[in-house]
Scaffold this motif. Sequence first.
Motif, mmCIF file in Angstrom:
data_model
loop_
_atom_site.group_PDB
_atom_site.id
_atom_site.type_symbol
_atom_site.label_atom_id
_atom_site.label_comp_id
_atom_site.label_asym_id
_atom_site.label_seq_id
_atom_site.Cartn_x
_atom_site.Cartn_y
_atom_site.Cartn_z
ATOM 1 N N PHE A 1 8.019 1.622 3.085
ATOM 2 C CA PHE A 1 7.423 0.479 3.771
ATOM 3 C C PHE A 1 6.916 -0.572 2.775
ATOM 4 O O PHE A 1 5.985 -1.324 3.060
ATOM 5 C CB PHE A 1 6.277 0.928 4.690
ATOM 6 C CG PHE A 1 6.721 1.794 5.842
ATOM 7 C CD1 PHE A 1 7.038 1.237 7.070
ATOM 8 C CD2 PHE A 1 6.835 3.183 5.686
ATOM 9 C CE1 PHE A 1 7.447 2.032 8.129
ATOM 10 C CE2 PHE A 1 7.249 3.986 6.741
ATOM 11 C CZ PHE A 1 7.563 3.409 7.971
ATOM 12 N N GLY A 2 7.529 -0.594 1.595
ATOM 13 C CA GLY A 2 7.162 -1.566 0.573
ATOM 14 C C GLY A 2 5.837 -1.302 -0.107
ATOM 15 O O GLY A 2 5.297 -2.185 -0.786
ATOM 16 N N ILE B 1 -6.503 1.007 -0.268
ATOM 17 C CA ILE B 1 -6.786 1.958 0.801
ATOM 18 C C ILE B 1 -5.780 1.722 1.922
ATOM 19 O O ILE B 1 -5.520 0.578 2.315
ATOM 20 C CB ILE B 1 -8.229 1.790 1.311
ATOM 21 C CG1 ILE B 1 -9.226 2.062 0.167
ATOM 22 C CG2 ILE B 1 -8.506 2.722 2.487
ATOM 23 C CD1 ILE B 1 -10.672 1.743 0.499
ATOM 24 N N PHE B 2 -5.205 2.805 2.437
ATOM 25 C CA PHE B 2 -4.063 2.739 3.347
ATOM 26 C C PHE B 2 -4.405 3.315 4.714
ATOM 27 O O PHE B 2 -5.288 4.167 4.845
ATOM 28 C CB PHE B 2 -2.891 3.541 2.768
ATOM 29 C CG PHE B 2 -2.335 2.986 1.477
ATOM 30 C CD1 PHE B 2 -1.130 2.289 1.471
ATOM 31 C CD2 PHE B 2 -3.000 3.168 0.276
ATOM 32 C CE1 PHE B 2 -0.603 1.780 0.285
ATOM 33 C CE2 PHE B 2 -2.487 2.664 -0.912
ATOM 34 C CZ PHE B 2 -1.277 1.972 -0.906
ATOM 35 N N TYR B 3 -3.624 2.863 5.710
ATOM 36 C CA TYR B 3 -3.653 3.468 7.035
ATOM 37 C C TYR B 3 -2.224 3.823 7.426
ATOM 38 O O TYR B 3 -1.301 3.030 7.225
ATOM 39 C CB TYR B 3 -4.249 2.514 8.075
ATOM 40 C CG TYR B 3 -4.422 3.154 9.437
ATOM 41 C CD1 TYR B 3 -5.525 3.956 9.714
ATOM 42 C CD2 TYR B 3 -3.483 2.966 10.444
ATOM 43 C CE1 TYR B 3 -5.693 4.547 10.954
ATOM 44 C CE2 TYR B 3 -3.642 3.557 11.691
ATOM 45 C CZ TYR B 3 -4.748 4.351 11.941
ATOM 46 O OH TYR B 3 -4.913 4.951 13.163
ATOM 47 N N VAL B 4 -2.066 5.027 7.982
ATOM 48 C CA VAL B 4 -0.722 5.479 8.355
ATOM 49 C C VAL B 4 -0.755 6.183 9.704
ATOM 50 O O VAL B 4 -1.803 6.617 10.183
ATOM 51 C CB VAL B 4 -0.122 6.439 7.298
ATOM 52 C CG1 VAL B 4 -0.183 5.861 5.912
ATOM 53 C CG2 VAL B 4 -0.827 7.790 7.329
ATOM 54 N N LYS B 5 0.419 6.293 10.296
ATOM 55 C CA LYS B 5 0.600 7.099 11.495
ATOM 56 C C LYS B 5 1.165 8.451 11.092
ATOM 57 O O LYS B 5 1.997 8.545 10.190
ATOM 58 C CB LYS B 5 1.512 6.390 12.484
ATOM 59 C CG LYS B 5 0.887 5.126 13.062
ATOM 60 C CD LYS B 5 1.769 4.476 14.109
ATOM 61 C CE LYS B 5 1.091 3.234 14.698
ATOM 62 N NZ LYS B 5 1.950 2.565 15.711
ATOM 63 N N ASP C 1 3.194 10.368 12.465
ATOM 64 C CA ASP C 1 4.592 10.672 12.788
ATOM 65 C C ASP C 1 5.579 10.086 11.784
ATOM 66 O O ASP C 1 6.799 10.168 11.973
ATOM 67 C CB ASP C 1 4.936 10.183 14.203
ATOM 68 C CG ASP C 1 4.801 8.668 14.356
ATOM 69 O OD1 ASP C 1 4.493 7.974 13.364
ATOM 70 O OD2 ASP C 1 5.008 8.171 15.486
ATOM 71 N N GLY C 2 5.067 9.463 10.715
ATOM 72 C CA GLY C 2 5.943 8.931 9.683
ATOM 73 C C GLY C 2 6.470 7.533 9.950
ATOM 74 O O GLY C 2 7.311 7.039 9.200
ATOM 75 N N SER C 3 5.941 6.869 10.996
ATOM 76 C CA SER C 3 6.505 5.586 11.408
ATOM 77 C C SER C 3 5.783 4.356 10.850
ATOM 78 O O SER C 3 6.258 3.237 11.021
ATOM 79 C CB SER C 3 6.502 5.491 12.940
ATOM 80 O OG SER C 3 5.167 5.442 13.453
ATOM 81 N N HIS C 4 4.655 4.552 10.170
ATOM 82 C CA HIS C 4 3.876 3.392 9.732
ATOM 83 C C HIS C 4 3.042 3.737 8.512
ATOM 84 O O HIS C 4 2.274 4.699 8.515
ATOM 85 C CB HIS C 4 2.949 2.936 10.866
ATOM 86 C CG HIS C 4 2.099 1.744 10.519
ATOM 87 N ND1 HIS C 4 2.562 0.451 10.567
ATOM 88 C CD2 HIS C 4 0.801 1.657 10.110
ATOM 89 C CE1 HIS C 4 1.596 -0.379 10.217
ATOM 90 N NE2 HIS C 4 0.518 0.338 9.920
ATOM 91 N N LEU C 5 3.196 2.931 7.467
ATOM 92 C CA LEU C 5 2.401 3.029 6.244
ATOM 93 C C LEU C 5 2.015 1.619 5.848
ATOM 94 O O LEU C 5 2.880 0.757 5.679
ATOM 95 C CB LEU C 5 3.206 3.693 5.129
ATOM 96 C CG LEU C 5 2.659 3.612 3.694
ATOM 97 C CD1 LEU C 5 1.361 4.379 3.556
ATOM 98 C CD2 LEU C 5 3.693 4.136 2.697
ATOM 99 N N GLU C 6 0.703 1.379 5.712
ATOM 100 C CA GLU C 6 0.237 0.025 5.401
ATOM 101 C C GLU C 6 -0.934 0.071 4.431
ATOM 102 O O GLU C 6 -1.877 0.846 4.618
ATOM 103 C CB GLU C 6 -0.194 -0.688 6.684
ATOM 104 C CG GLU C 6 -0.708 -2.099 6.469
ATOM 105 C CD GLU C 6 -1.200 -2.757 7.749
ATOM 106 O OE1 GLU C 6 -1.668 -3.911 7.680
ATOM 107 O OE2 GLU C 6 -1.124 -2.110 8.813
#
Length: 305
Positions: A116-117, A152-156, A158-163
């Motif tokens: 996700f870059g 600092i990151f937030y993710v889902k 289920d592997g669908s979102h990394l920010e």
Amino acid sequence: MTDFTVVAQGLRFPEGPVAMPDGSVILVEIADGRITRCFPDGTRTTMASPGGGPNGLAMGPDGKLYCCNNGGFNYHEHPSGLLIPNGQADDYSGGRIERIDVETGAVEILYKDGDFGCVLRGPNDIVFDQHGGFWFTDHGKNRPRERDVTGIFYVKADGSHLEEVIFPSENPNGIGLSPDGNTLYAAETYTCRLMAFRITAPGKVDQTGGLGGAGIPLYRPAGYKFFDSLGVEECGNICVATIGESGISVISPAGELVEFVSTPDPFTTNICWGGADRKTAFVTLSGTGQLIAIPWARPGLKLAY
């Protein structure tokens, strides 16, 4: 010195404790790249061997463990007997987030550097929210003449979102949520600051916190100390493992020191709570390789999962 009981010893830089319903505690041994389950009778088993540098652990909504893997450190065996991390591992394997099956020990990589870059250098600590996602810190890596700038990151799950939500942050380490889920806390190691961020939506924070970006400095102790991981009490106090002074700094949501609970290891690194009333604190003494149990004055916050 605080009264305590040794639950396990001979561990290789333990961190990331997770108290289980059966009374056992699952933790990482960063220096040996493994996940270990420690039982009340003193026995322990290797649950998984992800390699690298497994660091923070948290139970997810699917009953699996989620692990921040920092890719590994080099270590220095001090003459005093302390085991001390010493920069990026010669065989550094890259930062990543892993999902671990508690029953089988199977390890899968959920997110890795470049997904996700995003840049992942040394994922460190983790906390789930009530929405099924989780926050994690990236502490970065130290090399002889440079140190990573991280966030600092937030993710889902289920592997669908990394920010990467917060950047930059000064080598963030411990992370936690207030009881109402509206405040994110993060401890910076080298500045020894506890930061507070106002959550505006799942995975989002107020980016107008003040000079220097999102968040406000809530507390910083005097002296030569470093903050490591943290846990939150049911009443909202933030308990930050404090390296150098050797113990746990208990800080109110208003930024006042409630108490300092001393321990016998300068590398006191993390805390979680177990027992029926969540008033037994399990604390990792990483330098001496111990997991200890401390009767705690107030219950720890019940985690999302």
